[in-house]
Design a protein around this motif. Structure first.
Motif, short mmCIF file in Angstrom:
data_model
loop_
_atom_site.label_atom_id
_atom_site.label_comp_id
_atom_site.label_asym_id
_atom_site.label_seq_id
_atom_site.Cartn_x
_atom_site.Cartn_y
_atom_site.Cartn_z
N PRO A 96 0.82 -1.22 0.00
CA PRO A 96 0.00 0.00 0.00
C PRO A 96 0.86 1.27 0.00
CG PRO A 96 -0.92 -1.61 1.51
CD PRO A 96 0.41 -2.16 1.06
N HIS A 97 0.38 2.27 -0.74
CA HIS A 97 1.15 3.50 -0.94
C HIS A 97 1.23 4.33 0.34
CE1 HIS A 97 0.79 2.38 -5.07
NE2 HIS A 97 -0.47 2.74 -5.20
N LEU B 162 4.51 -0.84 -9.22
CA LEU B 162 3.43 -0.10 -8.58
C LEU B 162 3.14 1.19 -9.33
CD1 LEU B 162 4.47 -0.52 -4.83
CD2 LEU B 162 2.61 -1.69 -6.01
N LYS B 163 1.91 1.67 -9.20
CA LYS B 163 1.55 2.95 -9.80
C LYS B 163 2.33 4.08 -9.14
CE LYS B 163 -3.21 1.70 -11.05
NZ LYS B 163 -4.64 1.97 -10.77
N ARG B 164 2.59 5.11 -9.91
CA ARG B 164 3.23 6.30 -9.35
C ARG B 164 2.16 7.14 -8.66
NH1 ARG B 164 8.04 8.42 -9.90
NH2 ARG B 164 8.51 6.90 -11.55
N THR C 2 -4.82 -5.21 -6.54
CA THR C 2 -4.47 -5.09 -7.96
C THR C 2 -4.53 -3.63 -8.41
OG1 THR C 2 -6.76 -5.51 -8.64
CG2 THR C 2 -5.30 -7.42 -8.47
N LYS C 3 -5.32 -2.82 -7.74
CA LYS C 3 -5.44 -1.40 -8.10
C LYS C 3 -4.15 -0.63 -7.84
CE LYS C 3 -10.40 -1.34 -6.98
NZ LYS C 3 -11.44 -0.74 -6.10
N PRO D 38 -0.13 -9.15 -10.34
CA PRO D 38 -1.41 -9.05 -9.62
C PRO D 38 -2.28 -10.30 -9.79
CG PRO D 38 -0.95 -7.01 -10.79
CD PRO D 38 0.07 -8.02 -11.25
N GLU D 39 -1.97 -11.09 -10.80
CA GLU D 39 -2.74 -12.31 -11.02
C GLU D 39 -2.56 -13.31 -9.88
OE1 GLU D 39 -1.49 -13.87 -14.73
OE2 GLU D 39 -2.22 -12.17 -15.92
N TYR D 40 -1.49 -13.12 -9.11
CA TYR D 40 -1.20 -14.05 -8.02
C TYR D 40 -2.12 -13.84 -6.82
CZ TYR D 40 3.24 -14.63 -10.56
OH TYR D 40 4.19 -14.86 -11.51
#
Length: 295
Positions: A51-52, A212-214, A203-204, A192-194
């Motif tokens: 988590p960010h 990971l997303k920036r 997954t988001k 994320p498929e795991y």
């Protein structure tokens, strides 16, 4: 998860430098300690770090893991401290109980080291050479320490210790980069498929496999890194404090890039000027070990 009650920290320095040294030593060569670190990374342990921008940072989590291991080692002896009014024939307690009393978490010990083998059942510990306790003492201490993490008082102790060691170690950018590089090994290539159905929400967080997303660092993270790095680029040391926006997000570089499995974590940030940031790009560079003197 730690609860922040105040911006101020009362520092008791209980085993602070011993734990900090252990964390630093392991991070210098994590491959030599992979067996010891299995409890942190197996069974999708990396998920807790995803988590960010958690205030309970990657370093806090790692410190608690190492501190708990050090306290568990006390079960083998001869780590013990005297307790009670009689200095000649004191009762003996474990450092974990002493720590909880020092922090005001408990008023009196929860456990006393036994001085007779009543009820002791041998376990598979070899007889010592004088540097370890007898079987029945090791058994009693081990079983107490095994149950202790289930108690809130121990969780409170780990939170206090993690805060104190974090305070000491947060200035060490190379140790922080080593920690994040170690964790990136488990994230790099992670799909994320795991995820199980229970963890599908995670997954988001991903931009793609192993990345990971920036996400823009929150103001508390930017403020912490800005003041830690004294408002200067850690690369060329140019003064960034005169910028119109002191906490411009463009100056906060991921030491381990997101594209290389890096985390959106305060321990993965360093202050860079625009020129040094562009030069570094998505490569992994060893962070500067230049620090401005206090005086």
């Amino acid at each position: 998860m730690r609860a922040k009650n105040s911006e101020w920290l009362t520092h008791e320095y209980f085993r602070t430098y011993r734990i900090a040294n252990a964390v630093d030593t392991i991070m210098r060569d994590p491959f030599a300690y992979l067996r010891e670190l299995e409890g942190l990374t197996v069974d999708d342990g990396i998920i807790d770090f995803l988590p960010h921008w958690q205030k309970d940072s990657a370093l806090h989590k790692f410190i608690r893991f190492i501190a708990d291991d050090i306290f568990m080692d006390d079960s083998h002896g001869p780590s013990r401290v005297p307790y009670g009014p009689d200095p000649v024939h004191p009762q003996w307690i474990l450092p974990a109980d002493l720590a909880m009393m020092n922090y005001g978490i408990i008023d009196e010990p929860l456990f006393f080291i036994p001085d007779d083998p009543s009820g002791g059942v041998p376990v598979n510990h070899p007889e010592g050479d004088g540097n370890t306790d007898p079987y029945f003492v090791q058994n009693a201490c081990y079983h107490y320490l095994e149950r202790l993490p289930l108690l809130q008082v121990y969780e409170d102790l780990m939170a206090r210790i993690a805060d104190e060691v974090f305070f000491v170690m947060f200035t060490n950018r190379r140790a922080l980069a080593s920690l994040n590089k170690f964790l990136s090994m488990y994230l790099d290539g992670f799909s994320p498929e795991y995820f199980t159905e229970e963890d599908k929400e995670l997954t988001k967080l991903f931009a793609g496999e192993g990345e990971l997303k920036r996400v823009r660092p929150p103001i508390w993270a930017r403020r912490a890194v800005f003041y830690r790095d004294r408002g200067r680029c850690t690369g060329c040391r140019v003064n960034l404090s005169g910028l119109i926006d002191t906490f411009d997000v463009a100056n906060y570089d991921h030491m381990i890039p997101l594209a290389r499995g890096g985390l959106n974590d305060v321990t993965n940030l360093q202050l860079l000027c625009e020129r040094c940031n562009k030069r570094k790009g998505d490569r992994i560079h060893i962070p500067s070990n230049h620090y401005r003197r206090w005086y």
